[in-house]
Design an enzyme around this catalytic site. Sequence first.
Site, short mmCIF file in Angstrom:
data_model
loop_
_atom_site.label_atom_id
_atom_site.label_comp_id
_atom_site.label_asym_id
_atom_site.label_seq_id
_atom_site.Cartn_x
_atom_site.Cartn_y
_atom_site.Cartn_z
N HIS A 85 0.85 -1.19 0.00
CA HIS A 85 0.00 0.00 0.00
C HIS A 85 0.88 1.23 0.00
O HIS A 85 1.94 1.24 0.61
CB HIS A 85 -0.90 0.01 1.24
CG HIS A 85 -2.10 0.89 1.10
ND1 HIS A 85 -2.05 2.23 1.34
CD2 HIS A 85 -3.35 0.60 0.69
CE1 HIS A 85 -3.25 2.74 1.12
NE2 HIS A 85 -4.06 1.77 0.71
N ASP B 242 -8.17 -5.27 0.16
CA ASP B 242 -8.60 -6.05 -1.01
C ASP B 242 -8.18 -7.52 -0.93
O ASP B 242 -8.70 -8.35 -1.66
CB ASP B 242 -8.03 -5.42 -2.30
CG ASP B 242 -8.59 -4.04 -2.50
OD1 ASP B 242 -9.78 -3.84 -2.26
OD2 ASP B 242 -7.83 -3.14 -2.90
C1 COA Z 1 -0.45 -0.91 -3.84
C2 COA Z 1 0.83 -0.74 -4.60
C3 COA Z 1 0.51 -0.24 -6.01
C4 COA Z 1 1.71 0.29 -3.90
O1 COA Z 1 2.76 0.47 -4.76
P1 COA Z 1 3.99 1.43 -4.55
O2 COA Z 1 3.70 2.48 -3.57
O3 COA Z 1 4.43 1.85 -5.91
O4 COA Z 1 4.96 0.36 -3.93
P2 COA Z 1 6.30 0.59 -3.14
O5 COA Z 1 7.07 1.74 -3.74
O6 COA Z 1 6.02 0.60 -1.72
O7 COA Z 1 7.06 -0.74 -3.46
C5 COA Z 1 7.51 -0.98 -4.66
C6 COA Z 1 8.40 -2.19 -4.54
O8 COA Z 1 7.82 -3.15 -3.64
C7 COA Z 1 7.42 -4.31 -4.30
N1 COA Z 1 6.03 -4.62 -3.98
C8 COA Z 1 5.06 -3.75 -3.60
N2 COA Z 1 3.91 -4.40 -3.46
C9 COA Z 1 4.17 -5.69 -3.76
C10 COA Z 1 3.38 -6.84 -3.81
N3 COA Z 1 2.06 -6.78 -3.55
N4 COA Z 1 3.96 -7.99 -4.16
C11 COA Z 1 5.27 -8.05 -4.44
N5 COA Z 1 6.07 -7.00 -4.43
C12 COA Z 1 5.52 -5.82 -4.09
C13 COA Z 1 7.49 -3.98 -5.78
O9 COA Z 1 7.87 -5.11 -6.52
C14 COA Z 1 8.49 -2.89 -5.85
O10 COA Z 1 9.74 -3.45 -5.95
P3 COA Z 1 10.73 -2.94 -7.11
O11 COA Z 1 10.97 -1.51 -6.82
O12 COA Z 1 11.90 -3.83 -6.97
O13 COA Z 1 9.96 -3.16 -8.40
C15 COA Z 1 1.60 -2.06 -4.69
O14 COA Z 1 1.90 -2.49 -3.39
C16 COA Z 1 0.86 -3.13 -5.45
O15 COA Z 1 0.94 -3.19 -6.68
N6 COA Z 1 0.11 -4.01 -4.73
C17 COA Z 1 -0.67 -5.01 -5.37
C18 COA Z 1 -1.98 -4.42 -5.83
C19 COA Z 1 -2.89 -4.05 -4.69
O16 COA Z 1 -3.10 -4.83 -3.78
N7 COA Z 1 -3.48 -2.85 -4.76
C20 COA Z 1 -4.48 -2.42 -3.79
C21 COA Z 1 -4.05 -1.23 -3.05
S1 COA Z 1 -5.30 -0.82 -1.87
#
Ligand code: COA
Length: 389
Positions: free
Chosen positions: A266, A325
């Site tokens: 998140h 979710d």
């Molecule tokens: C929600 C989300 C978009 C937040 O993304 P973000 O703020 O860009 O994420 P962060 O910057 O904290 O982290 C990015 C890194 O953590 C990793 N990471 C974050 N969430 C992850 C997950 N659910 N599974 C595996 N790796 C994850 C990414 O691979 C990324 O690594 P990288 O830089 O080597 O590619 C992301 O966690 C995600 O895609 N989650 C899955 C979808 C989801 O559940 N969305 C609902 C949100 S309420």
Amino acid sequence: LASQAEKPKVYKGLEGIYVTETRLSYIDGLHSKLYYVGYPIEALAKNSTYEEVAFLLYFLRLPRKDELDLFKALMAEARELPEDVLNVVKKMVSLKAHPMDILRTAVSYLAAYDPEVGVNTPESNLRKSLRILSKAPSIIAAMYRFSRNLDYIPPRKDLSHVENFLYMLHDKRPTEFETKVMDTIFILHAEHGMNASAFASLVTISTLSDIYSAVVSGIATLKGPLHGGAAEAAYYQFKEIGSPDKVEEWVQKALASKRRIMGMGHRVYKSYDPRAKIMRELDGEIAKIYGGEPKLLYEIAIKLEEVALREFAEKGRMDIQPNIDYYTPIAYTALGIPPEYFTTIFTASRIVGWTAKAMEYLKDPRLIRPLDLYVGELDKEYVPIDKRG
Ligand SMILES: CC(C)(COP(=O)(O)OP(=O)(O)OC[C@H]1O[C@@H](n2cnc3c(N)ncnc32)[C@H](O)[C@@H]1OP(=O)(O)O)[C@@H](O)C(=O)NCCC(=O)NCCS
């Protein structure tokens, strides 16, 4: 062009940028805390109803009994849909449109039936918000029924918001437990700070557009799998895994191929999402009561959480934890709601957050107009089309 030294900082994804002040919700992402108007989410999920939470978000205080009764009656009164809107829903179902696309179109279409659409006073905006909020479940129930060649069930005024919704979906009055589960889902999704869809609807209202347009922007933005669509994706992920004993192998493969675990991570929570914790507990009860698919999904989810958190911790990523979710698909399945409808229910609930925020912003509006940093060339020579290589 700015030289490298004086290049302005670009806040990609607007991370860490405050765009407005609010009294609606507060997320303490480091300590697993969420508040609506200062009330801890746990207390609201345990004791409140969706209508009461909607009142809280619109009026910034809990209602007295007579106020809540009136508010509920106004919402119940507004549930009916114009025949034409039902026809649009039916047509889009026949075109196999995604439920979120149908909901977005139907809400947009509803505006044409609202005589106050162009009136931007606080009173009118509240009335319109209540109408959209009350009609959204009727739209979802209609598409669900039409997609199964079933008749549309007209709304009832004597039922609560979520009771009526479940009744319109399944032509059956829900049990007290089912009502509690749906009320909890609706309460937990009602409002959540300046997320992508809230921002999209705020950008729209900041131009002094209208509440319907703001909600349509919100729906369009919530659709994406990185936002509201994550519950549907989490469901398919649990189905793909198939059973708890396949989790270990699945996680190794998924992480090796840089796949994201859907329903985890998140932008704001860097600890356990408190809403996921509430849903996880409720899912435990659901698994016991229902058995079958909800129980299987629950067992897979629990095991996947254990294995994924262990793997993330080994990489020093203790901040990636389940979000709401991750745990709603289990409850939705128990309530007989198919995965392509999950995000519509999130939407039906979040309309209160978007509209409350829009009205809050309109008290002291400012056009949202950020900048983008131009990094291309300038003063290029225009070459006639027949001279281009
Ligand atoms: C929600 C989300 C978009 C937040 O993304 P973000 O703020 O860009 O994420 P962060 O910057 O904290 O982290 C990015 C890194 O953590 C990793 N990471 C974050 N969430 C992850 C997950 N659910 N599974 C595996 N790796 C994850 C990414 O691979 C990324 O690594 P990288 O830089 O080597 O590619 C992301 O966690 C995600 O895609 N989650 C899955 C979808 C989801 O559940 N969305 C609902 C949100 S309420």
